[in-house]
Design an enzyme around this catalytic site. Sequence first.
Site, PDB file in Angstrom:
ATOM      1  N   ASP A  71      -2.043  10.757  -2.412  1.00 21.50           N
ATOM      2  CA  ASP A  71      -2.394   9.706  -3.382  1.00 21.50           C
ATOM      3  C   ASP A  71      -2.689  10.280  -4.758  1.00 21.50           C
ATOM      4  O   ASP A  71      -2.544   9.589  -5.769  1.00 21.50           O
ATOM      5  CB  ASP A  71      -3.587   8.903  -2.869  1.00 21.50           C
ATOM      6  CG  ASP A  71      -3.132   8.007  -1.732  1.00 21.50           C
ATOM      7  OD1 ASP A  71      -3.035   8.499  -0.592  1.00 21.50           O
ATOM      8  OD2 ASP A  71      -2.801   6.834  -2.007  1.00 21.50           O
TER       9      ASP A  71
ATOM     10  N   ASN B  35      -5.590  12.248   0.100  1.00 21.84           N
ATOM     11  CA  ASN B  35      -4.696  11.443   0.954  1.00 21.84           C
ATOM     12  C   ASN B  35      -5.568  10.687   1.956  1.00 21.84           C
ATOM     13  O   ASN B  35      -6.798  10.841   1.968  1.00 21.84           O
ATOM     14  CB  ASN B  35      -3.659  12.346   1.647  1.00 21.84           C
ATOM     15  CG  ASN B  35      -2.566  11.531   2.330  1.00 21.84           C
ATOM     16  OD1 ASN B  35      -1.986  10.632   1.718  1.00 21.84           O
ATOM     17  ND2 ASN B  35      -2.293  11.792   3.589  1.00 21.84           N
TER      18      ASN B  35
ATOM     19  N   ARG C 270       0.859  -1.196   0.000  1.00 30.59           N
ATOM     20  CA  ARG C 270       0.000   0.000   0.000  1.00 30.59           C
ATOM     21  C   ARG C 270       0.889   1.237   0.000  1.00 30.59           C
ATOM     22  O   ARG C 270       2.109   1.145   0.139  1.00 30.59           O
ATOM     23  CB  ARG C 270      -1.037  -0.010   1.134  1.00 30.59           C
ATOM     24  CG  ARG C 270      -0.665  -0.629   2.450  1.00 30.59           C
ATOM     25  CD  ARG C 270       0.393   0.079   3.227  1.00 30.59           C
ATOM     26  NE  ARG C 270       0.110   1.491   3.360  1.00 30.59           N
ATOM     27  CZ  ARG C 270       1.000   2.403   3.663  1.00 30.59           C
ATOM     28  NH1 ARG C 270       2.280   2.071   3.840  1.00 30.59           N
ATOM     29  NH2 ARG C 270       0.681   3.662   3.776  1.00 30.59           N
TER      30      ARG C 270
ATOM     31  N   ALA D 215       0.834   5.116  -2.275  1.00 30.30           N
ATOM     32  CA  ALA D 215       0.710   5.392  -3.710  1.00 30.30           C
ATOM     33  C   ALA D 215       1.929   4.960  -4.531  1.00 30.30           C
ATOM     34  O   ALA D 215       1.797   4.195  -5.502  1.00 30.30           O
ATOM     35  CB  ALA D 215       0.393   6.869  -3.911  1.00 30.30           C
TER      36      ALA D 215
HETATM   37  O1  MRU Z   1      -4.647   3.110   2.037  1.00 30.60           O
HETATM   38  P1  MRU Z   1      -3.154   3.346   1.979  1.00 30.60           P
HETATM   39  O2  MRU Z   1      -2.430   2.822   3.165  1.00 30.60           O
HETATM   40  O3  MRU Z   1      -2.578   2.892   0.664  1.00 30.60           O
HETATM   41  O4  MRU Z   1      -3.026   4.930   2.019  1.00 30.60           O
HETATM   42  C1  MRU Z   1      -1.744   5.491   1.947  1.00 30.60           C
HETATM   43  C2  MRU Z   1      -1.736   6.967   2.037  1.00 30.60           C
HETATM   44  O5  MRU Z   1      -2.755   7.607   2.101  1.00 30.60           O
HETATM   45  C3  MRU Z   1      -0.392   7.643   1.933  1.00 30.60           C
HETATM   46  O6  MRU Z   1      -0.358   8.800   2.715  1.00 30.60           O
HETATM   47  C4  MRU Z   1      -0.132   8.022   0.467  1.00 30.60           C
HETATM   48  O7  MRU Z   1      -0.329   6.920  -0.362  1.00 30.60           O
HETATM   49  C5  MRU Z   1       1.237   8.561   0.263  1.00 30.60           C
HETATM   50  S1  MRU Z   1       2.468   7.326   0.446  1.00 30.60           S
HETATM   51  C6  MRU Z   1       3.974   8.004   0.101  1.00 30.60           C
END
Ligand code: MRU
Length: 347
Positions: free
Chosen positions: A237, A247, A46, A48
């Site tokens: 994201d 995000n 997980r 982005a």
């Molecule tokens: O649902 P997730 O854990 O994939 O969400 C991740 C986030 O919201 C992060 O803050 C975002 O992807 C940035 S990661 C560098």
Amino acid sequence: MDTLRWLTGEECLELLDQTKLPAEITYIRCSDYRDVASAIKCLAVRGAPAIGAAAAYGLVLAAYKGRPGSKEEFLARVEDAARELAATRPTAVNLSWALTRLLRKARAAITNDPEALRDIMLAEAHTIFHEDVSGNRRIGEYGQVFIPREGRVLTHCNAGALATAGYGTALGVIRAARDAGKKVSVYADETRPLLQGARLTALELLREDIPVTLITDNMAGFLMAKGMVDLVIVGADRITANGDVANKIGTYGLAVMAKAHNIPFYVAAPVSTVDLSLDSGDEIPIEERDHSEVTHHGGRLLAPAGVKVWNPAFDVTPHSLVTAIITDRGVARPPYSENLKKIILQD
Ligand code: MRU
């Protein structure tokens, strides 16, 4: 602790199973693109940039499957797989960005030989992986200047090495500040419902001896009111052309509270997270996840059976609440509709 690694010679991708952290460090071995798609869906991998890199390798796995056939047959097969991979999570644009990069390379290649085409795709997946790590280091360098000598930073979710190919975005800025000799300390929001802050951010920082204090999400306002935070840094994201930021759910609330307390609110993300094709955050597809993530934890029921639930995985923070966007190509300040474009489209 690698987030993802390609095993050369074995033609397989290993993904750290983040659903098991912090209790267990185990890897999921993926030899089919569908294994990668499932791992992205269940958040074993997980964040982005990490899901972008994982999907790129997933598409390479699809290229290894099936009869070699003609170039057209090969492309049709990998395009089907790309559609499946892209559909796993809709919000982070890095996913479709990485898949498009690989498909473009394969389509543009002069060769018709499927074996050569998949080598080209594998090379591009490696490039995406390595560019992400070096980009995050640049984000760290650009961003660390915003952290005071004894800076106290609040962050949300996990935008660290575990969310990327390595080093991290928001946590990359914190790492770079530490490396610049600053005495940085971090408050990590636990980040309901899946606790990426508690399970992953706290783990990453503890492993590097960066002082970290865990709080539940509803403590952030009081923390700010008490003057215990100098700045907020989060990842993203998807960032739209006007600077709106999708995000992890809860980010928007933090930004509103930061504004109310006159605390700067920074977003750290590579340019692969910026989607200039969308004018504003209203156009970003927001993933809604299974209700059981809210009603249960670790198999235990937390709410009365049958209760209605709303579980959006992300929210959108309007650009007016964002002090600056720290990218791997420099820092964008308002007005974002002009300045983001300048950064993205520069050579
Ligand atoms: O649902 P997730 O854990 O994939 O969400 C991740 C986030 O919201 C992060 O803050 C975002 O992807 C940035 S990661 C560098």
